[in-house]
Design an enzyme around this catalytic site. Structure first.
Site, PDB file in Angstrom:
ATOM      1  N   VAL A   1       0.585   0.623  -4.360  1.00 51.17           N
ATOM      2  CA  VAL A   1       2.137   2.156  -3.874  1.00 51.17           C
ATOM      3  C   VAL A   1       3.365   1.771  -2.806  1.00 51.17           C
ATOM      4  CG1 VAL A   1       1.869   4.264  -4.027  1.00 51.17           C
ATOM      5  CG2 VAL A   1       0.055   2.942  -5.377  1.00 51.17           C
ATOM      6  N   CYS A   2       4.305   2.381  -3.126  1.00 50.46           N
ATOM      7  CA  CYS A   2       5.324   2.310  -2.087  1.00 50.46           C
ATOM      8  C   CYS A   2       6.082   1.611  -2.240  1.00 50.46           C
ATOM      9  CB  CYS A   2       4.734   3.177  -1.221  1.00 50.46           C
ATOM     10  SG  CYS A   2       5.959   3.803   0.124  1.00 50.46           S
TER      11      CYS A   2
END
Length: 260
Positions: free
Chosen positions: A139-140
């Site tokens: 994520v991210c």
């Protein structure tokens, strides 16, 4: 069709005792199949200094019901690990103690990303576990750490908007401006809040859409943000400039790490 037993308590305790199954393999160029129903899913979530806590906690809350007794929070050493806002999460396992065969290998993003892109011990751990993991996820800016380990070369991927288009190509990935991107057994999510979307999309592949829908309802995930400023395209130019200034050190550090 009888709905799955996914009360809040059952969501945390779902599953049966783990059996000795290897990871689910996928044919070249295809997504993996579902995890066998008769065992919990084995998930390792990486913790490191300067991670963004929500990158971990959001997906963990939605995936925990899949992994009773087999969700590992992993860092170089056991114990508290400080996030980029000072909140600490606890690593339950050191790298060496993490099971070798995983269904899901997960890497969060955060301000500490540039340092982790250069961390030889973490990158070696990721390469080793990814070689056998069913799903390799982030994520991210966690996708930049996967990329630094050589795990996104030749894959479509996303990341936080501030680094997606500029840094992912330096690591051999093709940037995609989408909330969640699946490419074979790689799954990457955009910035921070996209971790919830990634977790639900992944849960649907691991245990079926009804499980994911029920988990979404239990979490009451029905976002109605008070402002339409979640992407640079939606935000006013002054807001984009303010965000760019906040994120500039992260962008510079990640770019330098990707080029090193």
């Amino acid at each position: 069709m009888t709905p799955p037993d996914l009360s809040r308590r059952a969501l945390i305790a779902a599953g049966v005792a783990a059996a000795a199954f290897g990871p689910v393999r996928s044919a070249a160029g295809t997504e993996p199949g579902p995890i066998p129903q008769d065992r919990p899913v084995r998930i390792a979530m990486i913790l490191y200094p300067g991670m963004t806590a929500l990158d971990v906690v959001g997906p963990q809350a939605l995936l925990a019901g899949l992994a009773p007794g087999s969700l590992y929070c992993v860092s170089e050493a056991e114990g508290p690990v400080a996030s980029d806002t000072g909140l600490s999460l606890v690593a339950t396992h050191a790298f060496a103690a993490c099971p070798p065969d995983l269904d899901v290998l997960f890497v969060p993003g955060g301000d500490g990303t540039p340092a982790q892109m250069r961390d030889a011990a973490l990158l070696a751990f990721l390469r080793d576990r990814a070689a056998r993991a069913t799903w390799v996820t982030s994520v991210c800016t966690g996708s930049l750490i996967l990329g630094a380990a050589g795990l996104l070369r030749g894959y479509r991927a996303t990341s936080h908007w501030c680094v997606r288009d500029a840094v992912l190509p330096l690591l051999g990935a093709t940037p995609v401006a989408e909330r969640v991107v699946f490419d074979r057994n790689r799954v990457t999510g955009a910035g921070i809040s996209a971790g919830l979307d990634l977790a639900l999309a992944l849960a649907a592949r691991l245990r079926g859409p009804d499980y994911a829908r029920t988990a979404q309802l239990v979490a009451e995930y029905a976002p109605e943000p008070p402002f339409q400023a979640g992407t640079p395209a939606q935000a006013d130019p002054a807001i984009v400039r303010a965000a760019d200034a906040i994120l500039a050190p992260l962008v510079a550090g990640a770019t330098a790490a990707a080029r090193s």
